[in-house]
Design a protein around this motif. Structure first.
Motif, PDB file in Angstrom:
ATOM      1  N   ARG A  31       2.241   6.747   4.582  1.00 22.72           N
ATOM      2  CA  ARG A  31       2.194   5.868   5.750  1.00 22.72           C
ATOM      3  C   ARG A  31       0.845   5.941   6.467  1.00 22.72           C
ATOM      4  NH1 ARG A  31       2.822   7.092  10.923  1.00 22.72           N
ATOM      5  NH2 ARG A  31       3.405   5.464  12.406  1.00 22.72           N
ATOM      6  N   VAL A  32       0.350   7.161   6.687  1.00 21.18           N
ATOM      7  CA  VAL A  32      -0.907   7.329   7.420  1.00 21.18           C
ATOM      8  C   VAL A  32      -2.072   6.730   6.637  1.00 21.18           C
ATOM      9  CG1 VAL A  32      -2.558   9.023   8.285  1.00 21.18           C
ATOM     10  CG2 VAL A  32      -0.111   9.331   8.695  1.00 21.18           C
ATOM     11  N   THR A  33      -2.130   7.003   5.341  1.00 21.56           N
ATOM     12  CA  THR A  33      -3.208   6.462   4.515  1.00 21.56           C
ATOM     13  C   THR A  33      -3.148   4.946   4.460  1.00 21.56           C
ATOM     14  OG1 THR A  33      -3.187   8.472   3.166  1.00 21.56           O
ATOM     15  CG2 THR A  33      -4.290   6.553   2.239  1.00 21.56           C
ATOM     16  N   LEU A  42       0.829  -1.205   0.000  1.00 19.39           N
ATOM     17  CA  LEU A  42       0.000   0.000   0.000  1.00 19.39           C
ATOM     18  C   LEU A  42       0.863   1.254   0.000  1.00 19.39           C
ATOM     19  CD1 LEU A  42      -2.790  -1.015   2.556  1.00 19.39           C
ATOM     20  CD2 LEU A  42      -3.115  -0.540   0.124  1.00 19.39           C
ATOM     21  N   ASP A  43       1.919   1.242   0.803  1.00 19.11           N
ATOM     22  CA  ASP A  43       2.791   2.410   0.927  1.00 19.11           C
ATOM     23  C   ASP A  43       3.530   2.703  -0.367  1.00 19.11           C
ATOM     24  OD1 ASP A  43       3.839   4.526   2.434  1.00 19.11           O
ATOM     25  OD2 ASP A  43       5.659   3.403   2.873  1.00 19.11           O
ATOM     26  N   SER A  44       3.636   1.720  -1.241  1.00 18.25           N
ATOM     27  CA  SER A  44       4.335   1.918  -2.514  1.00 18.25           C
ATOM     28  C   SER A  44       3.435   2.507  -3.596  1.00 18.25           C
ATOM     29  CB  SER A  44       4.911   0.579  -3.006  1.00 18.25           C
ATOM     30  OG  SER A  44       3.865  -0.309  -3.395  1.00 18.25           O
ATOM     31  N   LEU A  75      -5.443  -0.306   6.145  1.00 19.23           N
ATOM     32  CA  LEU A  75      -5.300  -1.576   6.866  1.00 19.23           C
ATOM     33  C   LEU A  75      -6.295  -1.667   8.020  1.00 19.23           C
ATOM     34  CD1 LEU A  75      -1.456  -2.246   7.182  1.00 19.23           C
ATOM     35  CD2 LEU A  75      -3.122  -3.588   5.910  1.00 19.23           C
ATOM     36  N   ALA A  76      -6.460  -0.562   8.743  1.00 16.68           N
ATOM     37  CA  ALA A  76      -7.346  -0.563   9.905  1.00 16.68           C
ATOM     38  C   ALA A  76      -8.800  -0.762   9.501  1.00 16.68           C
ATOM     39  CB  ALA A  76      -7.187   0.749  10.676  1.00 16.68           C
ATOM     40  N   ALA A 136     -10.009   8.245   2.989  1.00 16.99           N
ATOM     41  CA  ALA A 136      -8.596   7.954   2.770  1.00 16.99           C
ATOM     42  C   ALA A 136      -8.326   7.611   1.305  1.00 16.99           C
ATOM     43  CB  ALA A 136      -8.150   6.803   3.669  1.00 16.99           C
ATOM     44  N   MET A 137      -9.204   6.812   0.708  1.00 18.95           N
ATOM     45  CA  MET A 137      -8.995   6.397  -0.685  1.00 18.95           C
ATOM     46  C   MET A 137      -9.218   7.564  -1.643  1.00 18.95           C
ATOM     47  SD  MET A 137     -10.670   2.566  -0.559  1.00 18.95           S
ATOM     48  CE  MET A 137      -9.879   1.970  -2.043  1.00 18.95           C
TER      49      MET A 137
END
Length: 307
Positions: free
Chosen positions: A228-230, A220-222, A235-236, A283-284
Motif C-alpha cells: 500500500r505504501v509503495t 499497483l497494489d497487486s 502514485l504521488a 520505492a521502485m
C-alpha cells in the motif's frame, strides 16, 4: 500564439518579471517582492498571456497564482533550458527574458506540473519517508552503542517485545553516558512510531483518489513486491501515468535507464542516470528487491540478471 508572454525568474523572496508582446517587443521588466506579485498580475498582466517559470523548489505557489490570472502557465525544465540558453552573461533579467522568448518561439522544454491533489499526496508521502528515515537512524544509533559493549540482541527485532526486554537488561551493563543515549533514542523511536501511525491515518482520511487513480492504485497494489505504501508513493511521484507514451519514457523520466556514451562504433553503457525523483527510484528499487525474494518469476529474472 498568444498576444503576450511573461517570463519569471523566481527566487525565495523576490522575483524578476519580463513581459513582452508576441513579436518580442518588451512591455515591462521589473523586480518584485514575492508578496507584490499578485497585485502586479492583477494590474499589469493581460489575461491572454502565456506565463513561464522554471521548476524550482518553490514553484507551486507561483504556478497556482499565475493560473488564476493568465490563460496558460508552463514549468520550464531547468537543465534543458540551461542547455538551450546557456550564456556567458547571466542575470535575473536575462533569465526571465530568455524564458519568455523560448515560450514565444515554441522552443520551451517543459516540466510536468502536478495538480494540487497530487502535490498534497506527494508532500505527505515524502514526509512519511523522512519520519521513517529518522526512525531508522535512531535504531541504528542504539545498535551501534550496544555493539560498542559487545551486546548483540538474541532476537531479530530489537524493538519488539522481547528485544525491548533485552535493551532494558543491557542498559545495566553499559556506562551512564551510553545508557543516556539508549534511553533518548528509544524515546525518539517511540515518538516517531506515533508520528508515522498518525500520518498514515491522516493519509487515509485526507487523500481521496479519483476513479482513475483508484484503479491505478489497485493495479499497483497487486504487483509482487508492491504494498500500500509503495503504491501510494508511486502514485504521488508519477501522477498521471498516461502522460508517458511508453514504459521506456517513464523509466527515463524516473532516472532508471543507463547512461549511454557513443563515439563512432564504440558504445559504453554506464550507471543509471538518476534524473527525476529519488523518492520514486527508492520505492521502485525496494519493490524490485522484495519481488525478487517473494515471487518465483521475478526471482528467476533476478538470477538471470545477476549472471
Amino acid at each position: 500564439m498568444y498576444p503576450f508572454y511573461l517570463g519569471i525568474d523566481l527566487h525565495l523572496k523576490r522575483s524578476y518579471m519580463a513581459l513582452m508582446k508576441a513579436n518580442g517587443e518588451p512591455i515591462d521588466r521589473r523586480r518584485l517582492r514575492n508578496k507584490e506579485v499578485a497585485a502586479y498580475l492583477q494590474e499589469k498582466v493581460p489575461k491572454k498571456t502565456y506565463a513561464v517559470l522554471e521548476a524550482t523548489r518553490n514553484w507551486a505557489w507561483m504556478y497556482d497564482l499565475l493560473s488564476e490570472h493568465v490563460e496558460r502557465v508552463e514549468l520550464a525544465h531547468p537543465k534543458k533550458v540551461k542547455l538551450i540558453a546557456e550564456a556567458t552573461l547571466k542575470s535575473d533579467k536575462i533569465d526571465a527574458t530568455t524564458l519568455a522568448h523560448l515560450a514565444r518561439l515554441n522552443f520551451l522544454p517543459t516540466a510536468h506540473a502536478a495538480p494540487p491533489a497530487v502535490r498534497d499526496l506527494r508532500t505527505l508521502m515524502r514526509h512519511r519517508s523522512w519520519l521513517v528515515w529518522q526512525r531508522t537512524q535512531a535504531k541504528n544509533r542504539i545498535h551501534g552503542v550496544l555493539a560498542g559493549y559487545n551486546l548483540v540482541s538474541p532476537v531479530g527485532d530489537l524493538f519488539g517485545k522481547l528485544g525491548r526486554q533485552f535493551v532494558v537488561e543491557a542498559q545495566q551493563q553499559v556506562r551512564p553516558a551510553a545508557r543516556r543515549v539508549i534511553q533518548d533514542q528509544m524515546k525518539l523511536v517511540d515518538h516517531l512510531n506515533e508520528q508515522v501511525q498518525a500520518l498514515e491515518e491522516q493519509i487515509d482520511q485526507v487523500i481521496t483518489l479519483a476513479p482513475r487513480q483508484a484503479e491505478d492504485f489497485r493495479l499497483l497494489d497487486s504487483l509482487p513486491g508492491v504494498g500500500r505504501v509503495t503504491a501510494l508513493m508511486m502514485l504521488a511521484e508519477i501522477g498521471d501515468i498516461r502522460r508517458f507514451n511508453s514504459p521506456k519514457a517513464l523509466c527515463n523520466w524516473a532516472g532508471l535507464t543507463p547512461t549511454v556514451k557513443q563515439s563512432d562504433l564504440i558504445v559504453r553503457h554506464g550507471r543509471i542516470s538518476k534524473q527525476g525523483s529519488a523518492h520514486l527510484r527508492g520505492a521502485m528499487t525496494r519493490a524490485a528487491s522484495v519481488a525478487a525474494r517473494t515471487s518465483p518469476r521475478w526471482y528467476r529474472v533476478h538470477e538471470k540478471l545477476v549472471k
